[in-house]
Design an enzyme around this catalytic site. Structure first.
Site, short mmCIF file in Angstrom:
data_model
loop_
_atom_site.label_atom_id
_atom_site.label_comp_id
_atom_site.label_asym_id
_atom_site.label_seq_id
_atom_site.Cartn_x
_atom_site.Cartn_y
_atom_site.Cartn_z
N HIS A 191 0.83 -1.21 0.00
CA HIS A 191 0.00 0.00 0.00
C HIS A 191 0.86 1.26 0.00
O HIS A 191 0.45 2.29 -0.51
CB HIS A 191 -1.00 -0.03 1.15
CG HIS A 191 -2.15 -0.96 0.87
ND1 HIS A 191 -2.35 -2.12 1.55
CD2 HIS A 191 -3.11 -0.91 -0.08
CE1 HIS A 191 -3.42 -2.74 1.05
NE2 HIS A 191 -3.90 -2.03 0.05
N GLU A 425 -9.90 -11.83 -5.15
CA GLU A 425 -8.48 -11.63 -4.84
C GLU A 425 -7.94 -12.72 -3.92
O GLU A 425 -6.77 -12.71 -3.56
CB GLU A 425 -8.25 -10.24 -4.24
CG GLU A 425 -9.19 -9.86 -3.13
CD GLU A 425 -8.99 -8.43 -2.64
OE1 GLU A 425 -7.99 -7.78 -2.99
OE2 GLU A 425 -9.85 -7.96 -1.87
N ASN A 448 -3.27 -7.72 -6.90
CA ASN A 448 -2.24 -7.52 -5.88
C ASN A 448 -2.33 -8.62 -4.82
O ASN A 448 -1.34 -9.26 -4.47
CB ASN A 448 -2.38 -6.16 -5.20
CG ASN A 448 -2.40 -5.03 -6.21
OD1 ASN A 448 -1.95 -5.21 -7.33
ND2 ASN A 448 -2.92 -3.89 -5.82
N ASP A 449 -3.54 -8.79 -4.31
CA ASP A 449 -3.70 -9.84 -3.30
C ASP A 449 -3.76 -11.22 -3.93
O ASP A 449 -3.25 -12.19 -3.36
CB ASP A 449 -4.96 -9.58 -2.46
CG ASP A 449 -4.69 -8.53 -1.41
OD1 ASP A 449 -3.65 -8.64 -0.74
OD2 ASP A 449 -5.49 -7.60 -1.26
N CYS A 496 -8.72 -4.56 -11.06
CA CYS A 496 -8.33 -3.29 -10.42
C CYS A 496 -7.01 -3.38 -9.68
O CYS A 496 -6.61 -2.44 -9.00
CB CYS A 496 -9.44 -2.80 -9.51
SG CYS A 496 -9.79 -3.95 -8.17
C1 PEP Z 1 -5.75 -5.82 -5.05
O1 PEP Z 1 -5.57 -6.58 -4.10
O2 PEP Z 1 -5.39 -6.08 -6.22
C2 PEP Z 1 -6.42 -4.53 -4.85
C3 PEP Z 1 -6.76 -3.77 -5.87
O3 PEP Z 1 -6.66 -4.12 -3.58
P1 PEP Z 1 -5.55 -3.57 -2.57
O4 PEP Z 1 -4.30 -3.31 -3.36
O5 PEP Z 1 -6.11 -2.32 -1.97
O6 PEP Z 1 -5.42 -4.69 -1.61
MG MG Z 2 -6.64 -6.29 -2.27
#
Ligand code: PEP
Ligand code: MG
Length: 569
Positions: A191, A425, A448-449, A496
């Protein structure tokens, strides 16, 4: 010349002097104060408290216009903690009674306070221990005289070199006029990295030895795209990097041409390019690049750096701001994705996101009400993060229904058909996306997750960064599975995670049938340019080959080929 390589997480080149932030554990001495010196010791403690108040007040008074509102809330929270008798008065009594030095007394007092926080039932309040620790740390550094130096040097617009930065630290950087930052630790999709992009400052993480080799005052070049840090006085290198700075400005200007242009492939397939929003500044950028809407509004930034959760009204107003900026366009508001306890051994696998919301319904309800109320004013879509089981989803859907009836009774307006989507995710949800899809209005892939959990790599741990690979066949298969499940259920699928804003993967994802990409708005024009130069239909066979490939090197060669051809025919 010293060069260090890390993960470039926020594009751009910055040239300037280093400021090395040393936040190693403070050594707290313990000693007895002879009775005749107690008054002097008390004075010393009071001076440290007054200095802390002055430092915080100074930051508060010099907040630049446009600084995220949570920055001011953080300072206010810290000022409140500082004024609390447990911090500013109790140590005075103890110094008097026990004749011990201020640092020692304050440290012991804060450990006692820490235990009270840890025993709190409310996970949100429990997590606030971190703010108390930060205030105590500030006073301790005043007592040990290392604080003012940090604040002063950091406000001179230098390049910050730190071992690690929390997202909360990062939010404060812009206000301190930091031009770029580099850290030893951290991962490309942490983050902190995502925030660096939002703040628009070049950043490199995972350099391992930056704080070891760089000294305050060293001249540095930060290349946030390549992840390269250069230290030393080298005129030729500096002028080369100044030239590159100009060049990248030029590229940005050229991309500006297509700002208002349609996001459509060469063979006529419309592609929705949406924006991810964290901080208020992102909203402006999203409008500027003509995003087709908001694909991810990360509401947790409203909850950060403050002692209590925002009220329903505050959340409602924040949502409304986004909705109004994107009138007539979809605005996807993600429900809270916060970890209960940053101190937990592994918060990523713990009480996070929808789990925390279902555990602490009093935290969740005001947000559900706020989002629903905002839905009366635009095309609001609600998105649930980190779903892993259907029961969890049903529980959320029930809560939404209850909230709707409550609002109805209170004659509050909302959209009775507000679309509800799920973030995919967690690998369990990606594998069984076909089970989730019939109960949802859309899916959004959080790569990402998804990558973190599929490859078992902590996204903020620099020692395992090298394993981060969006092209890992398991990741690609999961993404493909989700796209297929959405198609079969007749609902849209977006992506996303950071992968959606990475130009290296755009064509592959188009070939896999992805039609909605949500990314940091600063990436949107680059992705639009690729979309406009691609043929949706022709990319399909390439993507099939990639997915069938049994040879990882071959797979990369295929993708290079896909990317090299200006119009894949
Ligand atoms: C993700 O996990 O891809 C996502 C968009 O959420 P974050 O990065 O806020 O965990
Ligand atoms: Mg995420």
């Amino acid at each position: 010349m010293l060069t260090l390589h890390g993960s470039g997480v926020s594009q751009g080149i910055s040239i300037g002097r280093a400021y090395v932030l040393r936040r190693e554990q403070l050594e707290i001495p313990e000693y007895v104060i002879p009775r005749q010196y107690i008054d002097d010791e008390l004075e010393r403690f009071k001076t440290a408290i007054a200095a802390a108040r002055q430092q915080l007040q100074h930051v508060r008074d010099h907040m630049p216009a446009g600084a995220p509102p949570e920055t001011a809330s953080l300072i206010d929270a810290h000022l409140l903690i500082l004024g609390d008798a447990m911090i500013s008065q109790a140590p005075i009594d103890i110094i008097n009674e026990q004749q011990r030095n201020s640092e020692w007394v304050l440290k012991t007092q804060s450990e006692d306070l820490g235990r009270i926080f840890e025993a709190m039932h409310d996970p949100y309040l429990r997590a606030k221990k971190i703010d108390v620790d930060q205030v105590v740390d500030r006073i301790l550094r005043n007592l040990l005289t290392t604080n003012e130096q940090d604040d002063e040097a950091m406000s001179n617009g230098q390049i910050l070199v730190a071992r690690d930065l929390t997202p909360a630290d990062t939010v404060m950087l812009k206000q301190k006029r930091i031009r770029a930052f580099v850290t030893d630790l951290g991962g490309p999709i942490s983050h902190t990295a995502i925030l660096a992009r939002s703040l628009g400052i070049p950043a490199i993480v995972s350099l391992h030895n930056a704080t070891r080799f760089i000294r305050t005052g060293d001249k540095l070049v930060v290349d946030g795209k390549c992840g390269l840090l250069i230290a030393g006085e080298y005129k030729r290198i500096f002028s080369e990097y100044r030239r590159r700075q100009q060049q990248s400005l030029q590229t940005r200007r050229e991309l500006d041409r297509i700002r208002a242009g349609r996001s459509i492939t060469d063979d006529g397939q419309k592609i929705r390019l949406l924006a991810n929003v964290e901080l208020p500044a992102d909203l402006k950028t999203a409008v500027k690049v003509h995003a087709s809407g908001i694909g991810l509004y990360r509401t947790e930034f409203l909850f950060m750096n403050r002692p209590t959760a925002p009220t329903e009204e505050e959340q409602y107003r924040a949502c409304l701001k986004v909705v109004k900026a994107f009138a007539g366009k979809p605005v996807t508001i993600r429900t809270l994705d916060l970890a209960a306890d940053k101190q937990a051994a592994n918060p990523a696998l713990g009480l996070r996101a929808v789990r925390l919301c279902l555990h602490d319904i009093s935290l969740f309800r005001p947000q559900l009400r706020a989002i629903l109320r905002a839905s009366a004013y635009g095309k609001v879509r609600m998105m649930i993060p980190m779903l892993s089981s259907l029961d969890e989803l049903f529980h959320v859907l029930d809560l939404i229904k209850e909230t709707e009836s409550e609002l109805k009774k209170q004659r509050k307006e909302f959209n009775h058909r507000m679309p509800i989507g799920g973030m995919i995710e967690v690998p369990a949800a990606a594998i069984s996306a076909d089970l989730f899809a019939p109960h949802l209005d859309f899916l959004s892939i959080g790569t990402n997750d998804l990558i973190q959990y599929t490859l078992a790599i902590d996204r903020s741990d620099d020692t395992v960064n090298y394993l981060y690979d969006p092209l890992h066949p398991s990741v690609l298969r999961l993404i493909n599975n989700v796209i297929k499940a959405g198609k079969a259920a007749g609902i849209p699928v977006a992506m996303c995670g950071e992968m959606a804003g990475d130009a290296r993967y755009t064509r592959l994802l188009l070939g896999m049938g992805l039609k909605e990409f949500s990314m940091h708005p600063s990436m949107l024009l680059e992705i639009k340019e690729i979309v406009r130069m691609s043929s949706f239909a022709n990319l399909r066979s390439f993507a099939h080959k990639v997915l069938r490939s049994r040879d990882v090197d071959g797979l990369r060669t295929l993708i290079d080929k896909m990317n090299a051809e200006s119009n894949v025919t």
